[in-house]
Design a protein around this motif. Structure first.
Motif, PDB file in Angstrom:
ATOM      1  N   ARG A 297       0.819  -1.213   0.000  1.00  0.00           N
ATOM      2  CA  ARG A 297       0.000   0.000   0.000  1.00  0.00           C
ATOM      3  C   ARG A 297       0.854   1.265   0.000  1.00  0.00           C
ATOM      4  NH1 ARG A 297      -2.916  -3.691   2.991  1.00  0.00           N
ATOM      5  NH2 ARG A 297      -5.143  -3.744   2.535  1.00  0.00           N
TER       6      ARG A 297
ATOM      7  N   HIS B  14      -0.032   5.572   0.747  1.00  0.00           N
ATOM      8  CA  HIS B  14      -1.056   6.505   1.211  1.00  0.00           C
ATOM      9  C   HIS B  14      -0.587   7.921   0.916  1.00  0.00           C
ATOM     10  CE1 HIS B  14      -4.271   8.140   3.656  1.00  0.00           C
ATOM     11  NE2 HIS B  14      -3.365   8.956   4.176  1.00  0.00           N
TER      12      HIS B  14
ATOM     13  N   TRP C  39      -5.474   6.385  -1.549  1.00  0.00           N
ATOM     14  CA  TRP C  39      -4.803   5.110  -1.307  1.00  0.00           C
ATOM     15  C   TRP C  39      -4.410   4.500  -2.646  1.00  0.00           C
ATOM     16  CZ3 TRP C  39      -3.831   3.118   3.504  1.00  0.00           C
ATOM     17  CH2 TRP C  39      -4.488   3.726   4.569  1.00  0.00           C
TER      18      TRP C  39
ATOM     19  N   ILE D 286      -4.099   7.923  11.120  1.00  0.00           N
ATOM     20  CA  ILE D 286      -4.531   6.600  10.665  1.00  0.00           C
ATOM     21  C   ILE D 286      -3.881   6.164   9.350  1.00  0.00           C
ATOM     22  CG2 ILE D 286      -6.522   5.234   9.918  1.00  0.00           C
ATOM     23  CD1 ILE D 286      -8.218   7.036  11.775  1.00  0.00           C
TER      24      ILE D 286
ATOM     25  N   VAL E 187      -1.080   3.040   8.998  1.00  0.00           N
ATOM     26  CA  VAL E 187      -1.663   1.773   8.536  1.00  0.00           C
ATOM     27  C   VAL E 187      -0.928   1.280   7.296  1.00  0.00           C
ATOM     28  CG1 VAL E 187      -3.724   0.752   7.478  1.00  0.00           C
ATOM     29  CG2 VAL E 187      -3.925   2.093   9.570  1.00  0.00           C
TER      30      VAL E 187
ATOM     31  N   MET F  50       2.654   0.057   8.304  1.00  0.00           N
ATOM     32  CA  MET F  50       2.628  -1.213   9.031  1.00  0.00           C
ATOM     33  C   MET F  50       2.290  -2.368   8.097  1.00  0.00           C
ATOM     34  SD  MET F  50       3.711  -0.751  12.014  1.00  0.00           S
ATOM     35  CE  MET F  50       3.364  -2.359  12.658  1.00  0.00           C
ATOM     36  N   SER F  51       1.347  -2.143   7.205  1.00  0.00           N
ATOM     37  CA  SER F  51       0.982  -3.159   6.221  1.00  0.00           C
ATOM     38  C   SER F  51       2.183  -3.509   5.346  1.00  0.00           C
ATOM     39  CB  SER F  51      -0.177  -2.653   5.361  1.00  0.00           C
ATOM     40  OG  SER F  51      -0.427  -3.525   4.297  1.00  0.00           O
TER      41      SER F  51
END
Length: 122
Positions: A10, A12, A21, A57, A61, A64-65
């Motif tokens: 991912r 962001h 995203w 957020i 996220v 971490m992904s």
């Protein structure tokens, strides 16, 4: 046959009001997957923090992904290049790329604001 792992990578991008995203799904060989993780994690560190929702957020996220995907991809055996295909450039590790440190600007700002709020409430 080249060993692959099913991961989602991912990126962001936080804008002041909205978030964007990007994601890449699929089975990736270790080399191609790590190259994509490095590219998308650097893009997130450079562009992912520029909004409140993104700071709290979105970017964490995505990072971490990508860390979980990276760990999964590192466990794979090295892939043998298929004749006639072009491998992506692996590039430098994320923390060796200067643009990754743009993330420090909003993080320092957030620490200063939170510290100011805590100290002024006392």
């Amino acid at each position: 046959m080249t060993p692959t792992a099913p991961v989602t990578i991912r990126a962001h991008r936080g804008l002041v009001v909205i978030m964007r995203w990007r994601r890449a799904d699929g089975p990736f060989c270790g080399f191609c997957g790590i190259a994509l993780v490095r590219e998308m994690a650097t893009a997130t560190l450079r562009q992912g923090w520029w909004g409140v929702g993104s700071l709290i957020i979105g970017a964490p996220v995505a990072l971490m992904s990508n860390l979980l995907a990276y760990r999964k991809l590192r466990r794979l055996q090295l892939a043998v290049p298929v004749p006639g295909t072009v491998r992506p450039r692996l590039g430098k590790p994320v923390l060796h790329r200067p643009s990754a440190y743009v993330a420090l600007i909003p993080l320092i700002w957030a620490v200063v604001v939170i510290t100011h709020l805590v100290l002024s409430a006392s």
